[in-house]
Design a protein around this motif. Sequence first.
Motif, PDB file in Angstrom:
ATOM      1  N   ARG A  25      10.685   5.273   6.935  1.00 13.45           N
ATOM      2  CA  ARG A  25      10.001   5.022   8.203  1.00 13.45           C
ATOM      3  C   ARG A  25      11.057   4.904   9.296  1.00 13.45           C
ATOM      4  N   ASN A  54       9.071   9.560   0.162  1.00 14.16           N
ATOM      5  CA  ASN A  54       8.962   9.377   1.616  1.00 14.16           C
ATOM      6  C   ASN A  54       8.257   8.073   2.010  1.00 14.16           C
ATOM      7  N   HIS A  55       7.695   7.374   1.007  1.00 10.55           N
ATOM      8  CA  HIS A  55       6.980   6.126   1.321  1.00 10.55           C
ATOM      9  C   HIS A  55       7.890   5.123   2.041  1.00 10.55           C
ATOM     10  N   LYS A 100      -1.070   9.400  -5.791  1.00 12.12           N
ATOM     11  CA  LYS A 100      -1.382  10.814  -6.025  1.00 12.12           C
ATOM     12  C   LYS A 100      -1.552  11.144  -7.505  1.00 12.12           C
ATOM     13  N   SER A 125       0.358   5.831  -0.790  1.00 12.39           N
ATOM     14  CA  SER A 125      -0.585   6.906  -1.102  1.00 12.39           C
ATOM     15  C   SER A 125      -0.448   7.283  -2.564  1.00 12.39           C
ATOM     16  N   ARG A 156       0.824  -1.206   0.000  1.00 11.23           N
ATOM     17  CA  ARG A 156       0.000   0.000   0.000  1.00 11.23           C
ATOM     18  C   ARG A 156       0.860   1.258   0.000  1.00 11.23           C
ATOM     19  N   TYR A 193      -6.735  14.082  -7.019  1.00  8.66           N
ATOM     20  CA  TYR A 193      -5.738  13.538  -7.955  1.00  8.66           C
ATOM     21  C   TYR A 193      -6.367  12.731  -9.090  1.00  8.66           C
ATOM     22  N   CYS A 239      -6.693  17.454  -3.466  1.00 16.95           N
ATOM     23  CA  CYS A 239      -6.058  16.134  -3.325  1.00 16.95           C
ATOM     24  C   CYS A 239      -6.887  14.958  -3.850  1.00 16.95           C
ATOM     25  N   TRP A 289      -5.405   8.535   1.658  1.00 15.30           N
ATOM     26  CA  TRP A 289      -6.133   9.088   2.814  1.00 15.30           C
ATOM     27  C   TRP A 289      -5.984  10.603   2.771  1.00 15.30           C
ATOM     28  N   LEU A 290      -7.083  11.339   2.885  1.00 13.24           N
ATOM     29  CA  LEU A 290      -7.030  12.808   2.816  1.00 13.24           C
ATOM     30  C   LEU A 290      -7.624  13.463   4.056  1.00 13.24           C
ATOM     31  N   ASN A 291      -6.896  14.438   4.541  1.00 12.85           N
ATOM     32  CA  ASN A 291      -7.451  15.318   5.579  1.00 12.85           C
ATOM     33  C   ASN A 291      -7.275  16.796   5.250  1.00 12.85           C
ATOM     34  N   PHE A 292      -6.748  17.068   4.055  1.00 13.85           N
ATOM     35  CA  PHE A 292      -6.501  18.460   3.686  1.00 13.85           C
ATOM     36  C   PHE A 292      -7.777  19.090   3.117  1.00 13.85           C
TER      37      PHE A 292
END
Length: 170
Positions: free
Chosen positions: A160, A156-157, A14, A12, A10, A67, A65, A117-120
């Motif tokens: 971690r 950045n995926h 975009k 994100s 998995r 996309y 977002c 997942w979006l919160n913007f």
Amino acid sequence: MEFSDVVKNRYSCKKYDTRKVDRARLNTILEAGRLAPTAKNLQEQHVYVIESEENLAKIDKATPCRYGAPTVLVVAFDKNNVFTYPGGKRDSGIEDASIVATHLMLAAANEGVDSCWLNFFDPDELAKDLGLSENEEILMLLDLGYAAEGAGPLDNHNSRKELSETVTYI
Ligand SMILES: Cc1cc2nc3c(=O)[nH]c(=O)nc-3n(C[C@H](O)[C@H](O)[C@H](O)COP(=O)(O)O)c2cc1C
């Protein structure tokens, strides 16, 4: 798919192409959300499936977002049907809806469906725009679709922290 592969694969997404998520896959994803645990089994979540041009335009108004995702899930919960924890400072709404959303996101990966997942966005404004009732709060949006050619995880995926930085045996 093995659970460990679902979690590893998995990312994100975009950038989506125009392929739609078929009903059978979407139902499997939604079913995984239905089976999520909630505090006291209150099941205060509500998942809205957005695929119409009219409502996708409302998502685009709320956030940059999407996309190009052809399907967006809106995960909301009923603020009047949450479990308040001892001490009275916190309740289960956001946690329960987050667990539902995580089930949806991982089930999508298991189905080969890309997501983000979006919160913007402003949840109150979007709730009003979509005509949700006063008692419903939007937790998050989940873009669903298929990655466009050449799209893939951002750099950045794979960045971690080590377990030693985030886990302590005490
Ligand atoms: C709570 C949460 C909110 C996020 N909100 C957004 C968002 O609004 N827009 C976006 O493009 N990505 C958003 N993301 C995706 C993160 O940027 C992404 O998960 C993170 O950079 C790690 O990348 P990966 O998911 O590919 O491993 C969000 C992720 C989480 C968990």
